[in-house]
Motif scaffolding. Sequence first.
Motif, mmCIF file in Angstrom:
data_model
loop_
_atom_site.group_PDB
_atom_site.id
_atom_site.type_symbol
_atom_site.label_atom_id
_atom_site.label_comp_id
_atom_site.label_asym_id
_atom_site.label_seq_id
_atom_site.Cartn_x
_atom_site.Cartn_y
_atom_site.Cartn_z
ATOM 1 N N THR A 96 8.152 2.307 8.674
ATOM 2 C CA THR A 96 6.693 2.453 8.634
ATOM 3 C C THR A 96 6.075 2.111 9.983
ATOM 4 O O THR A 96 5.123 2.780 10.444
ATOM 5 C CB THR A 96 6.116 1.548 7.536
ATOM 6 O OG1 THR A 96 6.738 1.864 6.280
ATOM 7 C CG2 THR A 96 4.615 1.733 7.406
ATOM 8 N N TYR A 127 7.495 9.079 0.165
ATOM 9 C CA TYR A 127 6.800 8.123 1.034
ATOM 10 C C TYR A 127 7.096 8.417 2.501
ATOM 11 O O TYR A 127 6.197 8.359 3.357
ATOM 12 C CB TYR A 127 7.226 6.695 0.693
ATOM 13 C CG TYR A 127 6.663 5.655 1.629
ATOM 14 C CD1 TYR A 127 5.344 5.238 1.515
ATOM 15 C CD2 TYR A 127 7.460 5.107 2.644
ATOM 16 C CE1 TYR A 127 4.823 4.292 2.390
ATOM 17 C CE2 TYR A 127 6.944 4.164 3.514
ATOM 18 C CZ TYR A 127 5.621 3.758 3.384
ATOM 19 O OH TYR A 127 5.111 2.831 4.247
ATOM 20 N N GLU A 128 8.341 8.742 2.805
ATOM 21 C CA GLU A 128 8.693 9.060 4.181
ATOM 22 C C GLU A 128 8.019 10.341 4.653
ATOM 23 O O GLU A 128 7.758 10.498 5.853
ATOM 24 C CB GLU A 128 10.214 9.186 4.312
ATOM 25 C CG GLU A 128 10.951 7.866 4.097
ATOM 26 C CD GLU A 128 12.455 8.051 4.118
ATOM 27 O OE1 GLU A 128 12.897 9.221 4.106
ATOM 28 O OE2 GLU A 128 13.190 7.031 4.139
ATOM 29 N N ASP A 175 -1.036 0.959 5.742
ATOM 30 C CA ASP A 175 0.310 1.178 5.189
ATOM 31 C C ASP A 175 1.279 0.101 5.665
ATOM 32 O O ASP A 175 2.107 -0.401 4.891
ATOM 33 C CB ASP A 175 0.820 2.565 5.589
ATOM 34 C CG ASP A 175 -0.026 3.681 4.994
ATOM 35 O OD1 ASP A 175 -0.496 3.487 3.849
ATOM 36 O OD2 ASP A 175 -0.195 4.711 5.647
ATOM 37 N N GLY A 210 5.046 11.187 3.563
ATOM 38 C CA GLY A 210 3.610 10.972 3.484
ATOM 39 C C GLY A 210 2.975 11.470 2.211
ATOM 40 O O GLY A 210 1.749 11.597 2.147
ATOM 41 N N LYS A 262 1.498 7.068 10.021
ATOM 42 C CA LYS A 262 1.059 6.037 9.087
ATOM 43 C C LYS A 262 -0.005 5.187 9.758
ATOM 44 O O LYS A 262 -0.062 5.071 10.993
ATOM 45 C CB LYS A 262 2.227 5.145 8.657
ATOM 46 C CG LYS A 262 3.301 5.858 7.843
ATOM 47 C CD LYS A 262 2.807 6.206 6.438
ATOM 48 C CE LYS A 262 3.905 6.863 5.614
ATOM 49 N NZ LYS A 262 3.454 7.217 4.243
ATOM 50 N N MET A 304 6.636 4.986 12.215
ATOM 51 C CA MET A 304 5.741 6.094 11.860
ATOM 52 C C MET A 304 4.308 5.799 12.294
ATOM 53 O O MET A 304 3.549 6.728 12.624
ATOM 54 C CB MET A 304 5.803 6.343 10.353
ATOM 55 C CG MET A 304 7.185 6.828 9.866
ATOM 56 S SD MET A 304 7.316 6.958 8.074
ATOM 57 C CE MET A 304 6.242 8.366 7.799
ATOM 58 N N GLU A 305 3.920 4.516 12.311
ATOM 59 C CA GLU A 305 2.596 4.164 12.806
ATOM 60 C C GLU A 305 2.492 4.470 14.294
ATOM 61 O O GLU A 305 1.451 4.954 14.777
ATOM 62 C CB GLU A 305 2.314 2.683 12.543
ATOM 63 C CG GLU A 305 0.931 2.239 13.024
ATOM 64 C CD GLU A 305 0.753 0.740 12.951
ATOM 65 O OE1 GLU A 305 -0.402 0.271 13.025
ATOM 66 O OE2 GLU A 305 1.777 0.020 12.843
ATOM 67 N N SER A 353 2.209 6.592 -1.637
ATOM 68 C CA SER A 353 1.782 5.376 -0.956
ATOM 69 C C SER A 353 2.849 4.290 -1.081
ATOM 70 O O SER A 353 3.821 4.424 -1.823
ATOM 71 C CB SER A 353 0.461 4.879 -1.558
ATOM 72 O OG SER A 353 0.657 4.515 -2.932
#
Length: 449
Positions: free
Chosen positions: A173, A397-398, A186, A400, A182, A176-177, A403
């Motif tokens: 996560t 989730y991966e 998240d 998107g 993300k 990904m941010e 949640s």
Amino acid sequence: MMYKRWILSGWLCVAFVGARAQEAKTWTMDDCMRYAAENSLKVRAEKHQDDTYRAEYRAAMADFFPSVGMRIGGQLNYGRSIDPQTNTYNNVSTFNNSYQAYASLPLFDGGQLVNRAKAAAINRQLGAHEVRRVQNEAALAVMEAFSNAVYYGGTVRLAIEKLGESRQTLHKTRRMEELGLKGAADVAQVEAIVAADDYNLIHQQNLYDAAIRTLKEAMNYPAEDALMMDTSVTVWRGNAASLSAEEIFSRAVTDNPTMRAAECRRLAAQHLYRVARGAMFPQLTFEAGISTNYFRNLADPHTTAFSRQFFDNNRGEYLALTLSIPLFDGLGRYTSARRARNAMRVADVQRDEALRQLRTAVEQAVADRDGFEKEAVQMARKVAADSMAYRVTLRKYEEGLSSAIDLQTAANTLIEARANLLQKQLSYEIKRRLVAYYNQGELICENEK
């Protein structure tokens, strides 16, 4: 020379590691049960009681043999007394010394000896049954404590796996941010999940430590020593439902140590009641003996000296039959007989109560065994379905499409299902062994499969 020293050092290291490996024993459920059956304090107490029953049995059998004894008495008379030589009264001081050896044998005592011996023989069997009962109870307690420890050990492993997956998800996560896929919310949600999983791991570890302490206490195992458990769970596959509850109960009535102990108490109480009744009958006793005495006149210096000849001249033998008829003793015998009769009736009621409890326990154990077997099968299917659902949610989730809350819900559902499956498997194993215990009278300590 240096090469040989290296070889010798290598062999010593291997031997030391092997010795340490042997010391670090892995305890299976059967090992713990056998240890408890041998080292339980209650088992030690029952063994001492069993030894008392055996001693009482030997004493009851010895009562059939004649009682042999000796009496030695001395009497110093001053003033007016009977002269043994003239059988007249005089005022001479005398000294009398008597010796007697005798044997006594009861010929009839209302059956007290026989019934007392029968009661002692039954109590000797009772002692053996009580030892078996306490050993099996200790093993059953350890079996349940061991299963609890295995369960919490499994929940610790599940918590570790869940924490590792959550940390991996947090790492993804954050990456990904950085890529803009993300947001900070998240990341914060996943960090909260990691913190919750970390707390759950500590909580499950505490429960596991408490279960280990309970297991050591049930085993009477030293609290300061380490106890390495075999936490593998093997689901027993066999024809567990080959016998009905009624058939198992019929075997348990004759083989179960608790039931046999209750039957022994009932039979022993019957014989003790007959002993109490026998005390109301007349008693006939035969006695034989030999006696002699020495007499000395303290005022006569010419009295015969103490010698073997004096004993031979005064020696006498006798045979006697004694009939004792009880007439009135303040209702003591009647009260004892009534007390023994009530004890016999109480033993009958306790035996019937033990029979009722045994039937209920057997029926409940069979029903629980069959129920847990079905629940374990269904829970295994649920674990497979929840595992697939978690993988799908993680993939969404991966990408998107879901949640972090959805991911946490799916993960918690899977962990709960896996924990419930472990609990059902352990519960089934306990009930299966309990049914086998009722079926065979001994708690089965099986080899690992």
